[in-house]
Design a protein around this motif. Structure first.
Motif, short mmCIF file in Angstrom:
data_model
loop_
_atom_site.label_atom_id
_atom_site.label_comp_id
_atom_site.label_asym_id
_atom_site.label_seq_id
_atom_site.Cartn_x
_atom_site.Cartn_y
_atom_site.Cartn_z
N SER A 62 6.59 4.12 20.35
CA SER A 62 6.20 4.20 18.95
C SER A 62 5.94 2.80 18.42
CB SER A 62 7.29 4.88 18.11
OG SER A 62 7.47 6.23 18.51
N LEU A 63 5.19 2.74 17.33
CA LEU A 63 4.84 1.46 16.74
C LEU A 63 4.89 1.60 15.22
CD1 LEU A 63 3.66 -1.45 17.08
CD2 LEU A 63 1.39 -0.40 16.87
N VAL A 64 5.49 0.60 14.55
CA VAL A 64 5.46 0.51 13.09
C VAL A 64 4.59 -0.68 12.74
CG1 VAL A 64 6.81 0.31 10.99
CG2 VAL A 64 7.77 1.51 12.96
N LEU A 65 3.44 -0.42 12.12
CA LEU A 65 2.42 -1.43 11.91
C LEU A 65 2.30 -1.76 10.43
CD1 LEU A 65 0.08 -2.95 13.46
CD2 LEU A 65 -1.40 -1.13 12.62
N PRO A 66 2.34 -3.05 10.03
CA PRO A 66 2.09 -3.40 8.62
C PRO A 66 0.72 -2.90 8.19
CG PRO A 66 2.95 -5.28 9.83
CD PRO A 66 2.62 -4.24 10.85
N LEU A 67 0.68 -2.28 7.00
CA LEU A 67 -0.55 -1.62 6.56
C LEU A 67 -1.16 -2.31 5.35
CD1 LEU A 67 -2.19 0.89 7.42
CD2 LEU A 67 -0.99 2.16 5.64
N LEU A 68 -0.37 -2.55 4.31
CA LEU A 68 -0.92 -3.14 3.09
C LEU A 68 0.17 -3.84 2.31
CD1 LEU A 68 -0.07 -1.07 0.50
CD2 LEU A 68 -1.69 0.37 1.70
N ASP A 69 -0.25 -4.79 1.46
CA ASP A 69 0.65 -5.56 0.60
C ASP A 69 -0.11 -5.84 -0.69
OD1 ASP A 69 2.44 -7.24 -0.63
OD2 ASP A 69 2.93 -8.36 1.19
N ARG A 70 0.23 -5.11 -1.77
CA ARG A 70 -0.54 -5.22 -3.00
C ARG A 70 0.40 -5.26 -4.20
NH1 ARG A 70 -4.95 -0.37 -1.71
NH2 ARG A 70 -5.73 -1.26 0.27
N GLU A 71 -0.01 -6.01 -5.21
CA GLU A 71 0.68 -6.00 -6.50
C GLU A 71 -0.16 -5.15 -7.45
OE1 GLU A 71 2.33 -9.21 -9.75
OE2 GLU A 71 2.48 -9.65 -7.61
N LEU A 72 0.43 -4.04 -7.90
CA LEU A 72 -0.33 -3.05 -8.67
C LEU A 72 0.29 -2.85 -10.05
CD1 LEU A 72 -0.90 -0.34 -5.90
CD2 LEU A 72 -2.48 -2.14 -6.64
N PRO A 73 -0.51 -2.44 -11.02
CA PRO A 73 0.03 -2.10 -12.34
C PRO A 73 1.04 -0.97 -12.24
CG PRO A 73 -2.36 -2.31 -12.44
CD PRO A 73 -1.98 -2.34 -10.99
N ALA A 74 2.20 -1.14 -12.88
CA ALA A 74 3.26 -0.13 -12.85
C ALA A 74 4.07 -0.23 -14.13
CB ALA A 74 4.16 -0.33 -11.63
N ARG A 75 4.49 0.90 -14.65
CA ARG A 75 5.38 0.89 -15.82
C ARG A 75 6.40 2.01 -15.67
NH1 ARG A 75 3.61 4.11 -21.07
NH2 ARG A 75 2.35 5.77 -20.16
N ARG A 76 7.58 1.78 -16.23
CA ARG A 76 8.65 2.77 -16.20
C ARG A 76 8.41 3.81 -17.28
NH1 ARG A 76 11.10 -2.18 -15.06
NH2 ARG A 76 12.53 -2.19 -13.27
N ILE A 77 8.65 5.07 -16.95
CA ILE A 77 8.53 6.15 -17.92
C ILE A 77 9.62 7.17 -17.66
CG2 ILE A 77 6.01 5.93 -18.19
CD1 ILE A 77 5.79 8.43 -16.40
N GLU A 78 9.84 8.04 -18.64
CA GLU A 78 10.69 9.22 -18.49
C GLU A 78 9.76 10.43 -18.43
OE1 GLU A 78 14.31 9.49 -18.64
OE2 GLU A 78 14.17 7.35 -18.19
N LEU A 79 9.84 11.19 -17.35
CA LEU A 79 8.96 12.34 -17.14
C LEU A 79 9.77 13.63 -17.25
CD1 LEU A 79 6.22 13.57 -16.34
CD2 LEU A 79 6.90 13.25 -13.94
N TYR A 80 9.42 14.45 -18.23
CA TYR A 80 10.11 15.74 -18.40
C TYR A 80 9.25 16.84 -17.78
CZ TYR A 80 12.16 19.89 -20.50
OH TYR A 80 12.74 21.13 -20.69
N GLN A 81 9.81 17.46 -16.74
CA GLN A 81 9.16 18.58 -16.07
C GLN A 81 10.12 19.76 -16.11
OE1 GLN A 81 8.38 16.60 -12.26
NE2 GLN A 81 6.19 16.61 -12.74
N PRO A 82 9.89 20.74 -16.99
CA PRO A 82 10.84 21.85 -17.13
C PRO A 82 11.03 22.66 -15.86
CG PRO A 82 8.79 22.28 -18.33
CD PRO A 82 8.75 20.86 -17.92
N ARG A 83 10.02 22.69 -14.97
CA ARG A 83 10.20 23.44 -13.73
C ARG A 83 11.17 22.74 -12.77
NH1 ARG A 83 5.22 20.91 -13.19
NH2 ARG A 83 4.92 19.65 -11.31
#
Length: 675
Positions: A374-395
């Motif tokens: 088996s092999l574990v290969l580096p794939l990508l390294d990116r700095e992306l826009p991200a923000r913390r939120i509270e997600l309400y999912q009644p299901r």
């Protein structure tokens, strides 16, 4: 003794034929591997050739079908010719020219019984020569009393019938050399069919001069998997996060990969397999021998009309941009003077390219992987826009929201699906594990919500109500048409123990309904729900009301409406006064007709009772004795009853006419009413 028999059978299968290597064979070297999430892999080989050449390629037996389906040759200065490989005739077909079938080689007893009449020779322990009669199984008791199975062979010799035990002889030979060769050939075919798990393909190349020829094919391979690490910044107000991706793959191709160019494809291609390496025989119908010039036409099964498919049309959902709510202070900021946490080590990412229907990741350097590794290969390294939120999912949970990250792919290529581990960078404490999430395929410019934990600090109370007010009602052509609006209201009350990031409420969408509150321009939609932004006030408590409206229309035939529904219309404050007045008039006339109908029913019941009395009096007169006074009394009573029946019949006729007139009047009024 069994060992002696095994040696004899092994000697029969001791010949193995090998194909001679092709002349001017060029060596193929594996140069490139492309693995797809469709569960297949493309393998490309190169060979330096000059003029005409023969390229040989060995592949595992279970890959031959795929190779025959997908083999492609690239040659800028020549042409590809025929491809040859050992055939794979069905094993049963290999015995059609032999005097026995495949089952005869299951044991020495089965083989000898299948060759009854053949001349055999036995040298030891007693010399016997003659024709084989039969082999019979028997059970005997040994000296220790243990049951033993033996095979007793009967042979017809010149001196008569002789027998010997098969397990006691050293060897049996067939006197006929041709029969000996046939048995040997059968064993060789079985060994060739099962022995060896690889097949050699030979490709003829025609051309002139030295050049490089490439050969590729697609075979089944384990799909490669993507896994991600998302590192959140120490400052909860940070607008980016560090995303690193790795690919996990296996080399189960049957050969080592040495310094190959490796490309990983993420997509959903159509892939299938077909058993091209099997031999197929067409089953032909068996027809009787014709005599007397008869013919055998096939039976007619009739015809059916062709059916045309109906085309369905669907509406496209509208997606609205989400306004960014102010971020709360979910976590404490680093203390002044605290050492900044070290960032994740950079990885040598693969080169990514967006293709028509998939994403290609090519390793930055040559890759070597041993077979079965088996092999574990580096794939990508990116700095992306991200923000913390509270997600309400009644299901998912009715009382608490999920802590989530809204990740936006502001890069040129998409991200394949995979599991994601989240870490929080903390000053002076390295990183903290905060949870796992699942990342669906994320196209360039797209956005995903990564839920990683249930937030017990926030409690949500939800309630649902529904009203069906009348918007419009009309009467015409004897029909009442009522237009209503189903107004579904969902109320949320939120309470948090501490300041939290902005909320997203997932509100399930009602089929055919329209969101009227809050304003749709602040809301996004998924296939099944609205995503409604909400910012909790600083006090830690707040409420949100969501309203959906769905118009409906009901058509009622006024002549068939029941009294309860008509009464509800008359008393409804939602209807126009003129319409209520019309409904009231209809109710009054229906009530009058109802009274007449009830009176008619009473008269008919009364007349039926009189008819029963008349019948009883007639029966009494028929059986009465010679008492004149009793006879006169019964006769007078009978006469009174007949008179009453006549009066009731006349009254019923008048009541019937009156009821019919009232119903005609009601129908005429309804037909002419337009409001």
């Amino acid at each position: 003794m069994a060992r002696r028999l095994g040696c004899w059978l092994t000697a029969l299968a001791g010949v193995v034929l090998l194909a001679a290597p092709p002349v001017n064979a060029a060596e193929l070297v594996l140069k490139r591997v492309v693995l797809s999430t469709g569960g297949v892999g493309y393998f490309e080989y190169e060979a330096a050739v000059e003029g005409d050449a023969a390229l040989t390629l060995e592949v595992p037996l279970d890959q031959v079908d795929d190779v025959l389906k997908s083999l492609v040759v690239y040659d800028s200065g020549g042409s590809a010719g025929e491809i040859t490989l050992p055939g794979r005739e069905p094993l049963t077909q290999s015995f059609v020219d032999l005097p026995f079938d495949r089952a005869a080689l299951n044991s020495a007893t089965d083989l000898l019984n299948a060759l009854q009449g053949a001349e055999i020779r036995v040298a030891a322990p007693k010399a016997i020569a003659g024709r084989l009669v039969h082999v019979d199984e028997e059970t005997v008791r040994g000296a220790d009393g243990v049951a033993l199975s033996r095979s007793r062979v009967s042979v017809l010799t010149d001196t008569g019938l002789q027998q010997f035990v098969l397990q006691d002889v050293d060897a049996i030979a067939f006197a006929d050399p041709a029969l000996q060769r046939q048995v040997n050939a059968a064993l060789l075919r079985i060994a060739s069919y099962h022995g060896g798990d690889r097949r050699r393909l030979t490709l003829s190349i025609h051309g002139v001069g030295p050049r490089t020829v490439r050969l590729g094919y697609v075979v089944a391979m384990p799909l490669w998997k993507a896994s991600y690490r998302l590192s959140l910044m120490p400052d909860p107000r940070a607008e980016t996060a560090r995303l690193q991706g790795w690919a996990v793959l296996e080399n189960f191709s049957g050969r080592a990969w040495q310094d190959i160019e490796l490309t990983l494809l993420s997509g959903n291609p159509v892939t299938f397999r077909q058993a091209l390496y099997e031999s197929y025989y067409v089953t032909r119908p068996l027809v009787p021998v014709e005599s007397g010039g008869h013919v055998l036409p096939p039976p007619d099964t009739g015809t059916v009309a062709a059916e045309s498919a109906a085309k369905a049309s669907g509406a496209r959902d509208q997606t609205f941009p989400l306004q960014r709510a102010p971020a709360g202070a979910a976590m404490a900021l680093p203390a002044p003077g605290a050492a900044a946490p070290p960032p994740p080590a950079r990885i040598e990412a693969a080169a990514a390219a967006e293709e028509a229907t998939q994403i290609a990741f090519t390793a930055p350097s040559k890759v070597s992987v041993a077979a079965g590794q088996s092999l574990v290969l580096p794939l990508l390294d990116r700095e992306l826009p991200a923000r913390r939120i509270e997600l309400y999912q009644p299901r998912v949970d009715q009382r608490h929201p999920l802590a989530a990250i809204e990740l936006t792919n502001k890069s040129e290529t998409g991200l394949p699906p995979g599991v994601l581990t989240l870490y929080q960078q903390n000053a002076g404490h390295g990183a903290l594990y905060v949870g796992d999430a699942r990342l669906a395929a994320l196209p360039a410019g797209g956005k995903r919500l990564l839920s990683y934990s249930l937030d017990g600090k926030v409690t949500i109370d939800r309630s649902d109500t529904e009203r069906r007010p009348v918007v419009k009602a009309t009467i015409g052509n004897g029909l009442l048409r009522v237009s209503r609006v189903i107004r579904a209201t969902t109320s949320y009350r939120v309470k948090a123990a501490a300041a939290v990031p902005p909320f997203l409420f997932e509100q399930p969408r009602r089929q055919g309904a329209v969101l009227t509150s809050p304003e749709s321009k602040t809301v996004e939609m998924t296939a099944e729900a609205y995503r409604i932004p909400f910012a909790l006030p600083a006090a830690g408590e707040g409420s949100l009301t969501v309203v959906e409206e769905q118009p409906t229309e009901e058509t009622i035939r006024l002549l068939d409406i029941d009294n309860d529904r008509l009464g509800a219309l008359v008393s409804s404050s939602e209807l126009d006064p003129k319409l209520r007045q019309g409904a009231d008039t209809i109710a009054t006339r229906r009530q009058a007709a109802g009274h007449q109908r009830a009176e008619l029913a009473r008269l008919k019941e009364q007349r039926a009772q009189l008819v029963d009395d008349e019948k009883r009096l007639r029966d009494d007169l028929a059986v009465i004795g010679s008492d004149p006074a009793l006879h006169k009394r019964l006769l007078d009573k009978f006469t009174e009853t007949e008179t009453a029946i006549e009066t009731a019949s006349a009254t019923i006729a008048k009541a019937t006419d009156a009821l019919a007139a009232a119903e005609r009047d009601l129908a005429s009024y309804i037909a002419g009413l337009t409001l």
